[in-house]
Design a protein around this motif. Structure first.
Motif, short mmCIF file in Angstrom:
data_model
loop_
_atom_site.label_atom_id
_atom_site.label_comp_id
_atom_site.label_asym_id
_atom_site.label_seq_id
_atom_site.Cartn_x
_atom_site.Cartn_y
_atom_site.Cartn_z
N UNK A 11 0.80 -1.22 0.00
CA UNK A 11 0.00 0.00 0.00
C UNK A 11 0.83 1.27 0.00
N UNK A 12 2.17 1.14 0.13
CA UNK A 12 3.06 2.29 0.05
C UNK A 12 4.43 1.79 -0.39
N UNK A 13 5.43 2.69 -0.43
CA UNK A 13 6.78 2.28 -0.81
C UNK A 13 7.55 1.64 0.33
N UNK A 14 6.98 1.62 1.53
CA UNK A 14 7.66 1.06 2.69
C UNK A 14 7.36 -0.43 2.79
N UNK A 15 8.40 -1.26 2.84
CA UNK A 15 8.23 -2.71 2.89
C UNK A 15 7.44 -3.14 4.13
N UNK A 16 7.49 -2.35 5.18
CA UNK A 16 6.75 -2.68 6.40
C UNK A 16 5.25 -2.54 6.23
N UNK A 17 4.81 -1.92 5.14
CA UNK A 17 3.38 -1.74 4.88
C UNK A 17 2.79 -2.86 4.01
N UNK A 18 3.59 -3.87 3.68
CA UNK A 18 3.09 -5.00 2.90
C UNK A 18 2.10 -5.78 3.76
N UNK A 19 0.96 -6.11 3.19
CA UNK A 19 -0.03 -6.92 3.89
C UNK A 19 -0.06 -8.29 3.24
N UNK A 20 0.60 -9.30 3.85
CA UNK A 20 0.60 -10.64 3.25
C UNK A 20 -0.81 -11.22 3.21
N UNK A 21 -1.06 -12.03 2.19
CA UNK A 21 -2.34 -12.69 2.03
C UNK A 21 -2.25 -14.14 2.50
N UNK A 22 -3.36 -14.68 2.93
CA UNK A 22 -3.50 -16.09 3.32
C UNK A 22 -2.39 -16.55 4.26
N UNK A 51 19.68 -17.82 6.86
CA UNK A 51 18.35 -18.41 6.77
C UNK A 51 17.59 -18.21 8.07
N UNK A 52 17.93 -17.13 8.76
CA UNK A 52 17.24 -16.73 10.00
C UNK A 52 16.74 -15.31 9.81
N UNK A 53 15.56 -15.04 10.31
CA UNK A 53 15.02 -13.70 10.21
C UNK A 53 13.90 -13.47 11.20
N UNK A 54 13.43 -12.24 11.22
CA UNK A 54 12.35 -11.83 12.12
C UNK A 54 11.11 -11.58 11.28
N UNK A 55 9.99 -12.12 11.72
CA UNK A 55 8.74 -11.92 11.00
C UNK A 55 8.24 -10.50 11.16
N UNK A 56 7.86 -9.92 10.05
CA UNK A 56 7.14 -8.66 10.07
C UNK A 56 5.67 -9.06 10.01
N UNK A 57 4.87 -8.53 9.13
CA UNK A 57 3.47 -8.97 9.12
C UNK A 57 3.32 -10.42 8.66
N UNK A 58 2.28 -11.04 9.13
CA UNK A 58 1.92 -12.38 8.68
C UNK A 58 0.50 -12.33 8.15
N UNK A 59 0.20 -13.21 7.22
CA UNK A 59 -1.15 -13.27 6.66
C UNK A 59 -2.14 -13.84 7.66
#
Length: 97
Positions: A11-22, A51-59
């Motif tokens: 919804x914007x240019x910021x990756x943190x604003x991605x809304x994952x589906x399902x 291969x380790x990371x922190x989850x941002x949004x989840x669907x």
């Protein structure tokens, strides 16, 4: 393109604003080390992709056979280990993955 090919909504240019589906998730990948344990400096091409990371949004989860949502067992802020070849890379406007 099929609906299954869509991972999320930006919804914007910021990756943190991605809304994952399902049952999709967005992972902030951990930084690769610049040195080996023996203090040898690594170049960008020799660094191994972590291969380790922190989850941002989840669907919201996938739908079962009855049409009910099955929520994911992980939540934003969780540290996860994922398959080396899982998912695809995405860079935000600021160049971060």
């Amino acid at each position: 393109m099929k609906e299954d090919d869509i991972v999320g909504i930006l919804e914007s240019d910021d990756v943190k604003d991605v809304k994952p589906l399902n049952d999709q998730v967005l992972i902030k990948v951990a930084e690769a080390s610049d040195k080996t344990e023996a203090d040898l400096i690594l170049t960008e091409t020799t660094k191994e992709k972590p291969s380790i990371g922190i989850l941002y949004p989840v669907g919201p989860g996938s739908l079962d056979e009855e049409g009910k949502r099955q929520p994911l067992s992980v939540s934003p802020g969780s540290t996860v280990l994922y398959s080396k070849y899982a998912g695809g890379e995405f860079k935000g406007a600021d160049g971060t993955n």
